[in-house]
Design a protein around this motif. Structure first.
Motif, PDB file in Angstrom:
ATOM      1  N   LYS A 183       0.872  -1.127   0.074  1.00 57.23           N
ATOM      2  CA  LYS A 183       0.148  -0.155   0.160  1.00 57.23           C
ATOM      3  C   LYS A 183       0.651   1.186   0.075  1.00 57.23           C
ATOM      4  N   ASN A 184       1.885   1.306   0.673  1.00 59.81           N
ATOM      5  CA  ASN A 184       2.880   2.248   0.760  1.00 59.81           C
ATOM      6  C   ASN A 184       4.221   1.989   0.361  1.00 59.81           C
ATOM      7  N   THR A 336      10.710  13.571   3.858  1.00 63.57           N
ATOM      8  CA  THR A 336       9.582  13.026   4.574  1.00 63.57           C
ATOM      9  C   THR A 336       8.544  13.863   4.526  1.00 63.57           C
ATOM     10  N   GLN A 340       3.781  10.404   1.033  1.00 62.32           N
ATOM     11  CA  GLN A 340       2.591  10.215   1.224  1.00 62.32           C
ATOM     12  C   GLN A 340       2.331   8.970   1.352  1.00 62.32           C
ATOM     13  N   LYS A 341       1.295   8.347   2.277  1.00 67.00           N
ATOM     14  CA  LYS A 341       0.869   7.038   2.554  1.00 67.00           C
ATOM     15  C   LYS A 341      -0.409   6.872   1.267  1.00 67.00           C
ATOM     16  N   GLY A 342      -0.418   5.506   0.962  1.00 63.47           N
ATOM     17  CA  GLY A 342      -1.283   5.209   0.046  1.00 63.47           C
ATOM     18  C   GLY A 342      -1.169   5.384  -1.473  1.00 63.47           C
ATOM     19  N   ASN A 345       5.853   6.569  -3.930  1.00 66.45           N
ATOM     20  CA  ASN A 345       6.616   7.684  -3.765  1.00 66.45           C
ATOM     21  C   ASN A 345       7.870   7.592  -4.491  1.00 66.45           C
ATOM     22  N   GLY A 369      11.257   5.745   6.985  1.00 63.94           N
ATOM     23  CA  GLY A 369      10.118   4.891   6.108  1.00 63.94           C
ATOM     24  C   GLY A 369       9.812   3.747   6.761  1.00 63.94           C
ATOM     25  N   HIS A 372       7.190   4.106   9.553  1.00 65.51           N
ATOM     26  CA  HIS A 372       6.098   4.436   8.997  1.00 65.51           C
ATOM     27  C   HIS A 372       5.433   3.594   8.177  1.00 65.51           C
ATOM     28  N   ASN A 373       5.930   2.213   8.258  1.00 65.08           N
ATOM     29  CA  ASN A 373       5.337   1.084   7.309  1.00 65.08           C
ATOM     30  C   ASN A 373       5.406   1.280   5.941  1.00 65.08           C
ATOM     31  N   PHE A 374       6.510   2.005   5.411  1.00 64.23           N
ATOM     32  CA  PHE A 374       6.742   2.014   3.819  1.00 64.23           C
ATOM     33  C   PHE A 374       7.700   0.784   3.472  1.00 64.23           C
TER      34      PHE A 374
END
Length: 392
Positions: A183-184, A336, A340-342, A345, A369, A372-374
């Protein structure tokens, strides 16, 4: 990691060759210049819709490209080193034959896609596409569009696609692994390298963190070939920024820009066995400096690069490390704050010499990253293109 085949891997494929084209025919082949389906800033909703939008443009476009000098002469420049490593086989007339990828120009015998990604296999041929129509043994994993070349990754799994040429004489295979799209996603990209100072330090940090990135390189000095080789060996994506970066030279005409791409593509294949189709315009597609050398050139090039068989990637997150950001803290904040999430990037950074601000910010960016679960990934031929608005 999604990587295109090396020469050595092509040689392995040659063991299944049963048919070999005459040399006269090989020398007459031209580079594929059809128009690929570009998704711009997003993705096309379905394989059928995207392929319909791409259309059948293999007639007028070929003639137009040849008029510009991008036909047979350019193909010879791009593919002159694509010699055959296979032993002579026996021609068979009753069944289609598996063709040696290196000899006949199919450059993507295997790849990894993410769910919902699109890939037009028509534009993965270095010489010509033979009018190949592809079929999937399981369209719940990979679906083939109605024209037989655009594919869409549907769900996680693995399939081997088969392609038959329009004359029925040639057969190709493409192994595709589909992974779930995170998702990210963060695509770290580095322009303007390799450099002896910055590139090794950046590679060390990426290796320490077990993540991959994409390097949009300029022509490497021979003394720096080992840096480009290390990019490849450590699983990163090698991509084309251009043979040179001089705006007054590369943007003086459409033909000049085409040569700037093809010349580096040829060098990468000849020297490293990498057939690169991902590219990034120096200054981005939104640059205005090109207006000084050719009015309207970017409006033309953003269309033509697809017809020439390339994908182009701009960015939606800038580190400012080539101007604007003067310290590691500023690079960190720029990156940072832009992520953006979703979405995917695409982060613009540089590995030119002496870029300590990016080198010293990179570990913090990676840590941020992950916290923040990227997911960090390198680009592939099916990565959705990120495009700017064109200003010239």
């Amino acid at each position: 990691m999604r990587k295109e085949k090396t020469k050595q891997q092509h040689i392995k494929l040659s063991r299944i060759v049963r048919y070999r084209l005459p040399m006269a025919l090989l020398l007459s082949m031209t580079m594929i210049v059809g128009c690929g389906a570009s998704a711009g800033d997003g993705q096309t909703s379905s394989a059928e819709q995207a392929e319909a939008e791409a259309g059948d443009q293999t007639g007028d476009d070929v003639n137009a490209a040849t008029d510009e000098g991008t036909g047979t002469d350019a193909a010879a420049d791009a593919g002159a080193d694509n010699g055959s490593d296979a032993a002579d086989g026996t021609e068979t007339n009753d069944v289609p034959s598996v063709i040696n990828a290196e000899e006949d120009g199919f450059m993507l015998p295997e790849t990894t896609m993410l769910t919902s990604e699109l890939l037009n296999l028509k534009y993965q041929f270095a010489k010509e596409d033979f009018g190949v129509k592809w079929t999937s043994p399981d369209e719940s994993i990979v679906k083939v569009g109605p024209k037989g070349s655009l594919i869409k990754a549907m769900r996680v799994g693995h399939v081997t696609l088969e392609g038959i040429s329009s004359d029925g004489k040639h057969r190709f295979q493409c192994d595709i692994t589909v992974e779930k799209k995170p998702k990210n996603i963060i695509y770290l990209t580095f322009d303007d390298g390799p450099s002896r100072y910055s590139t090794p330090k950046i590679l060390d940090i990426l290796k320490k963190n077990a993540i991959h990135a994409t390097f949009f390189e300029l022509k490497p000095a021979k003394a720096d070939y080992d840096l480009t080789q290390r990019v490849i060996d450590e699983g990163h994506t090698l991509a084309i920024h251009g043979y040179q970066h001089k705006y007054d030279q590369i943007y003086k005409s459409d033909l000049a820009y085409h040569k700037n791409l093809v010349k580096l593509q040829r060098l990468f294949y000849r020297q490293f066995g990498q057939w690169c189709t991902q590219t990034r315009f120096p200054g981005g597609s939104s640059n205005t400096i090109s207006r000084h050398y050719s009015v309207g050139i970017m409006s033309r090039l953003v269309k033509k690069v697809h017809r020439w068989g390339f994908l182009y990637q701009d960015w939606n997150v800038s580190s400012g490390d080539a101007g604007g950001s003067n310290t590691p803290d500023e690079v960190f904040r720029m990156v940072t704050s832009g992520i953006q999430k979703g979405r995917s990037n695409v982060v613009l950074m540089h590995d030119f010499s002496g870029n300590d601000k990016t080198i010293n910010a990179l570990q913090r960016i990676i840590d941020w990253g992950k916290q923040h679960n990227f997911v960090f990934r390198g680009m592939s031929p099916s990565t959705v293109e990120i495009h700017h608005g064109v200003n010239n």
